[in-house]
Enzyme design. Structure first.
Site, PDB file in Angstrom:
ATOM      1  CG  HIS A  28      49.725  39.954  46.833  1.00 21.87           C
ATOM      2  ND1 HIS A  28      50.149  40.763  45.615  1.00 21.87           N
ATOM      3  CD2 HIS A  28      49.311  39.511  46.175  1.00 21.87           C
ATOM      4  CE1 HIS A  28      49.550  39.922  44.017  1.00 21.87           C
ATOM      5  NE2 HIS A  28      49.708  39.330  44.990  1.00 21.87           N
ATOM      6  CE1 TYR A 145      43.666  37.303  38.842  1.00 21.14           C
ATOM      7  CE2 TYR A 145      45.900  37.824  38.437  1.00 21.14           C
ATOM      8  CZ  TYR A 145      45.012  36.732  38.795  1.00 21.14           C
ATOM      9  OH  TYR A 145      45.647  35.934  39.046  1.00 21.14           O
ATOM     10  CE  LYS A 189      45.146  34.383  41.956  1.00 20.80           C
ATOM     11  NZ  LYS A 189      46.482  33.538  41.217  1.00 20.80           N
ATOM     12  CG  ASP A 217      44.187  31.283  39.849  1.00 21.42           C
ATOM     13  OD1 ASP A 217      43.449  29.340  40.469  1.00 21.42           O
ATOM     14  OD2 ASP A 217      44.875  32.060  39.481  1.00 21.42           O
ATOM     15  N   PRO A 218      41.279  29.432  42.526  1.00 29.04           N
ATOM     16  CG  PRO A 218      40.439  27.065  43.046  1.00 29.04           C
ATOM     17  CD  PRO A 218      40.776  28.275  41.878  1.00 29.04           C
ATOM     18  CG  ASN A 219      47.183  30.383  42.889  1.00 24.03           C
ATOM     19  OD1 ASN A 219      46.217  31.578  43.189  1.00 24.03           O
ATOM     20  ND2 ASN A 219      47.064  30.075  41.950  1.00 24.03           N
ATOM     21  CG  HIS A 316      50.321  33.384  35.154  1.00 19.77           C
ATOM     22  ND1 HIS A 316      51.821  34.170  34.998  1.00 19.77           N
ATOM     23  CD2 HIS A 316      49.625  33.878  35.892  1.00 19.77           C
ATOM     24  CE1 HIS A 316      51.408  33.774  36.555  1.00 19.77           C
ATOM     25  NE2 HIS A 316      50.712  33.530  37.578  1.00 19.77           N
ATOM     26  CB  SER A 317      48.997  38.505  34.746  1.00 17.65           C
ATOM     27  OG  SER A 317      49.473  39.462  35.715  1.00 17.65           O
ATOM     28  CG  ASN A 318      53.303  36.631  39.908  1.00 13.28           C
ATOM     29  OD1 ASN A 318      53.360  37.927  41.355  1.00 13.28           O
ATOM     30  ND2 ASN A 318      53.670  36.346  39.922  1.00 13.28           N
ATOM     31  NE  ARG A 398      53.801  36.810  45.679  1.00 12.99           N
ATOM     32  CZ  ARG A 398      52.829  36.776  45.054  1.00 12.99           C
ATOM     33  NH1 ARG A 398      52.836  36.924  43.425  1.00 12.99           N
ATOM     34  NH2 ARG A 398      51.398  36.546  44.802  1.00 12.99           N
TER      35      ARG A 398
END
Length: 418
Positions: A28, A145, A189, A217-219, A316-318, A398
């Site tokens: 981030h 999270y 994450k 969650d490894p995306n 889900h969240s961002n 982003r």
């Protein structure tokens, strides 16, 4: 009977401090961007919405804002038609740093629909949850999270959380989250380190927090074969495995070889994705997100489809601020089959633009606001400060990968690396 109509719209981009949280595509940036939508009416009401704030999205929001004056605030179908008329676009829109949405209309629609529902609730004297069918729960549970993270952004002072780069530090981070907020579900994450290291971290969490529901969650960082191996290692430890591998086909391969439910907010992110996912039995839990599913009413439609086909539902969240959290809370409160604790980045933020007290955590949950509309009030001074921060920070979209490459020039996105 006279109707209340939109008289004007103000869209304000803001930036708020964000920690150096690591993920599959990088880290981030020092600031996260959001756009705050204020829909004004001829009766003097103002409704609030919140969404993404990259330059392309802001341009779409501005184009829609120009055509909304005169719209009846109860005409949500009319809102959708005006959005569609303005956004006859081709190509994809990048959302939240990772997700490619083929049609951005739902993403653009969402904050305006939330704002109109906020106005409706304020004028009727009822919370938004009542407009969504009524609350089936008055407390909405959220999950801790967790992120691997650096101690600080380059050339900046360490933040209050410190570094988290190994299992012990992840457990320490989780302990603070649980002690401060009371969470009973924990999500890590992943996709940052090799799978065996992240398996070790999840097992360390299980040992430290027996009885807590765990997720990772490894995306999409893993191949199907690696995903199956991890699922076997974590059988009986996690409640679901989120997006271990990319795509519906890959997820279906993994689902065929594990009893652990697979969750997604990556391969099922639009209504067109539901049929192929159901036919392939690729996912068992859909992580909804009103920001890109088209708002709160469209998210209720998603919930009905999930119920029809026996799919679980979470959220889900961002990186977000309080207006989004309020909308998420009303939606979750009014969705009977949303039975998993929702994701939220909210504990990571250090500044907000709503007046305090409306969205406090108790025992890992947020009590549904009972004031009319969303139940939150905008702090105009804070809005101004965060807008000035947006103007000064220089970030306009982003890009976790490019930012990571300023620190590690050889870094590449980790999707399906392992």
């Amino acid at each position: 009977m006279s109707s209340t109509r939109v008289s004007g719209v103000v869209v304000t981009p803001v930036a708020f401090a964000d920690p150096p949280l690591l993920n599959v595509v990088g880290v981030h940036q020092p600031y996260a961007l959001r756009a705050i939508v204020q829909v004004q009416t001829d009766s003097g009401s103002v409704g609030l919405g919140e969404t993404y704030a990259d330059d392309a999205h802001l341009a779409r929001l501005a184009a829609v804002a120009d055509v909304l004056p005169g719209l009846d605030v109860y005409d949500l179908n009319g809102l959708r038609q005006r959005v569609s008329d303005v956004l006859r676009l081709d190509g994809s829109a990048q959302v939240g740093g990772m997700l490619a949405i083929q049609n951005p209309a739902d993403v653009v629609l969402s904050p305006f629909e939330v704002a109109l529902l906020d106005i409706q609730g304020r004028e009727l004297g009822r919370p938004v949850a009542d407009l969504l069918g009524g609350a089936v729960r008055t407390e909405v549970p959220f999950s801790a999270y967790l992120f691997y993270k650096w101690a600080a952004h380059p050339d900046r002072e360490p933040d209050a959380w410190g570094a988290a780069l190994d299992p012990d530090a992840i457990v320490t981070q989780a302990r603070r989250m649980v002690e401060e907020y009371g969470f009973t579900a924990i999500k890590l994450k992943g996709g940052v380190f090799a799978p065996d290291e992240e398996i070790e971290a999840v097992k360390a969490l299980a040992a430290a927090f027996p009885g807590h529901k765990l997720r990772i969650d490894p995306n999409g960082a893993w191949t199907p074969a690696t995903s199956v191996r991890v699922a076997k290692e974590l059988a009986g430890v996690i409640e679901y495995l989120e997006d271990p591998t990319p795509g519906i086909e890959g997820m279906a391969q993994v689902a065929g070889e594990t009893d652990i439910p697979l969750a997604t907010n990556m391969c099922v992110i639009a209504f067109d994705h539901l049929k192929p996912a159901v036919l392939a039995d690729a996912v068992q839990v859909v992580l909804s997100d009103h920001h890109y599913w088209g708002g709160l009413q469209r998210s209720r439609l998603l919930a009905g489809i999930c119920e029809t086909f026996g799919l679980g539902l979470s959220m889900h969240s961002n990186s977000h601020l309080g207006i989004s959290l309020a909308a998420m809370t009303h939606l979750a409160a009014a969705t009977p089959n949303l039975t998993y604790a929702c994701d939220t980045h909210y504990p990571w933020k250090t500044e907000d633009l709503i007046k305090p007290g409306a969205l406090d955590f108790f025992d890992g949950s947020i009590r549904l606001p009972t004031n009319p509309g969303l139940g939150v009030e905008l702090d105009e001074d804070a809005l101004g400060r965060l807008h000035e921060q947006y103007l000064a920070c220089g970030i306009r979209s982003r890009d976790d990968t490019s930012y990571m490459q300023t620190v590690q020039p050889d870094f590449t996105r980790n999707t399906s690396r392992w």
